[in-house]
Motif scaffolding. Structure first.
Motif, PDB file in Angstrom:
ATOM      1  N   ARG A 216       0.820  -1.219   0.000  1.00 37.56           N
ATOM      2  CA  ARG A 216       0.000   0.000   0.000  1.00 37.56           C
ATOM      3  C   ARG A 216       0.848   1.260   0.000  1.00 37.56           C
ATOM      4  NH1 ARG A 216      -2.923  -2.492   4.284  1.00 37.56           N
ATOM      5  NH2 ARG A 216      -2.112  -0.826   5.576  1.00 37.56           N
TER       6      ARG A 216
ATOM      7  N   CYS B 263       0.768   3.485  -2.962  1.00 38.44           N
ATOM      8  CA  CYS B 263      -0.444   4.312  -3.082  1.00 38.44           C
ATOM      9  C   CYS B 263      -0.235   5.692  -2.463  1.00 38.44           C
ATOM     10  CB  CYS B 263      -1.623   3.644  -2.389  1.00 38.44           C
ATOM     11  SG  CYS B 263      -1.958   1.965  -2.929  1.00 38.44           S
TER      12      CYS B 263
ATOM     13  N   PRO C 273       1.570   6.084  -8.103  1.00 39.21           N
ATOM     14  CA  PRO C 273       0.644   4.948  -8.144  1.00 39.21           C
ATOM     15  C   PRO C 273       0.913   4.075  -9.372  1.00 39.21           C
ATOM     16  CG  PRO C 273      -0.540   7.059  -8.216  1.00 39.21           C
ATOM     17  CD  PRO C 273       0.917   7.353  -8.245  1.00 39.21           C
TER      18      PRO C 273
ATOM     19  N   SER D  90      -0.534  11.018  -2.267  1.00 40.28           N
ATOM     20  CA  SER D  90      -1.355   9.796  -2.294  1.00 40.28           C
ATOM     21  C   SER D  90      -2.205   9.737  -3.563  1.00 40.28           C
ATOM     22  CB  SER D  90      -2.242   9.716  -1.056  1.00 40.28           C
ATOM     23  OG  SER D  90      -3.178  10.773  -1.042  1.00 40.28           O
ATOM     24  N   CYS D  91      -2.462   8.538  -3.990  1.00 39.92           N
ATOM     25  CA  CYS D  91      -3.304   8.281  -5.162  1.00 39.92           C
ATOM     26  C   CYS D  91      -4.707   8.828  -4.914  1.00 39.92           C
ATOM     27  CB  CYS D  91      -3.366   6.775  -5.404  1.00 39.92           C
ATOM     28  SG  CYS D  91      -4.485   6.275  -6.739  1.00 39.92           S
TER      29      CYS D  91
ATOM     30  N   LEU E 267      -7.215   6.452  -3.384  1.00 38.76           N
ATOM     31  CA  LEU E 267      -6.960   5.902  -2.054  1.00 38.76           C
ATOM     32  C   LEU E 267      -7.937   6.528  -1.070  1.00 38.76           C
ATOM     33  CD1 LEU E 267      -5.029   4.019  -0.482  1.00 38.76           C
ATOM     34  CD2 LEU E 267      -3.680   6.051   0.057  1.00 38.76           C
TER      35      LEU E 267
ATOM     36  N   ASP F 256      -6.948   4.123   3.916  1.00 33.80           N
ATOM     37  CA  ASP F 256      -5.920   3.465   3.092  1.00 33.80           C
ATOM     38  C   ASP F 256      -6.466   2.286   2.289  1.00 33.80           C
ATOM     39  OD1 ASP F 256      -3.889   5.207   3.593  1.00 33.80           O
ATOM     40  OD2 ASP F 256      -2.745   3.879   4.898  1.00 33.80           O
TER      41      ASP F 256
ATOM     42  N   CYS G 150      -8.209   0.962  -1.267  1.00 31.90           N
ATOM     43  CA  CYS G 150      -8.330   1.346  -2.674  1.00 31.90           C
ATOM     44  C   CYS G 150      -9.814   1.400  -3.028  1.00 31.90           C
ATOM     45  CB  CYS G 150      -7.609   0.346  -3.569  1.00 31.90           C
ATOM     46  SG  CYS G 150      -7.763   0.734  -5.323  1.00 31.90           S
TER      47      CYS G 150
ATOM     48  N   HIS H  13     -10.414  -1.003  -6.119  1.00 31.51           N
ATOM     49  CA  HIS H  13      -9.594  -2.219  -6.048  1.00 31.51           C
ATOM     50  C   HIS H  13      -9.906  -3.271  -7.108  1.00 31.51           C
ATOM     51  CE1 HIS H  13      -6.880  -5.139  -4.411  1.00 31.51           C
ATOM     52  NE2 HIS H  13      -7.865  -6.012  -4.384  1.00 31.51           N
TER      53      HIS H  13
ATOM     54  N   ALA I  11      -8.337  -1.836 -10.218  1.00 39.12           N
ATOM     55  CA  ALA I  11      -7.152  -0.998 -10.003  1.00 39.12           C
ATOM     56  C   ALA I  11      -6.199  -1.124 -11.187  1.00 39.12           C
ATOM     57  CB  ALA I  11      -6.450  -1.420  -8.722  1.00 39.12           C
TER      58      ALA I  11
ATOM     59  N   CYS J 227      -0.847  -1.951 -10.017  1.00 39.33           N
ATOM     60  CA  CYS J 227      -1.344  -2.065  -8.640  1.00 39.33           C
ATOM     61  C   CYS J 227      -1.865  -3.468  -8.361  1.00 39.33           C
ATOM     62  CB  CYS J 227      -2.488  -1.081  -8.392  1.00 39.33           C
ATOM     63  SG  CYS J 227      -2.070   0.638  -8.611  1.00 39.33           S
TER      64      CYS J 227
END
Length: 151
Positions: free
Chosen positions: A19, A22, A27, A87-88, A91, A95, A97, A100, A103, A107
């Motif tokens: 992570r 991220c 990213p 940070s992405c 995100l 924390d 995604c 996800h 992604a 990632c």
């Protein structure tokens, strides 16, 4: 194209080291079809120019591969944009995604805690990027947008 990349299984690792990317300002790199999948996942009928401009950035740090349009060795990469803290933008506050299941390729297929695990996937991604005129054109358009150049 997507079929060639689909042979790589999605990672299930969510350790703090994985992570970390991220939050690192870098990213994961997108595969050619990722923009459309992300747009669909968040409920858009299509990836509009506005969505792409607000969500992604053009970088020159993609998987190393020979790309005829980039003789200096810079490899095009499309990555999610980052916030001021690095940070992405995908995100979440805990924390997690927010996208996800869809992604970006890097990632979802490369574990930071096991760097060797993703070497083949990233090499194949580099080949897919090099062979995707649409990806390179989108990358160039994004770069122009970032530099304030409009067509």
């Amino acid at each position: 194209m997507l079929k060639a990349l689909s042979v790589f299984e999605r990672s299930s690792c969510a350790c703090s080291q994985c992570r970390q990317t991220c939050r690192s300002g870098k990213p994961g790199c997108l595969a050619p079809s990722d923009v459309d999948h992300i747009a669909e996942y968040i409920g858009l009928d299509e990836a509009s120019d506005e969505f792409i401009r607000k969500s992604f950035q053009a970088c020159v740090d993609g998987p190393r591969t020979a790309v005829a349009d980039f003789p200096d060795g810079e490899t095009p990469a499309i990555r999610p944009r980052v916030r001021k803290d690095g940070s992405c933008i995908f995100l979440g506050p805990d924390d997690e995604c927010l996208i996800h299941p869809v992604a970006p390729f890097e990632c979802g297929r490369v574990d930071a805690c096991d760097p060797a695990s993703g070497a083949a996937a990233m090499k194949r991604l580099g080949s897919e990027i090099a062979g995707s005129r649409d990806y390179v054109m989108l990358w160039k358009w994004l770069l122009d947008q970032q530099n304030g150049i409009t067509a």
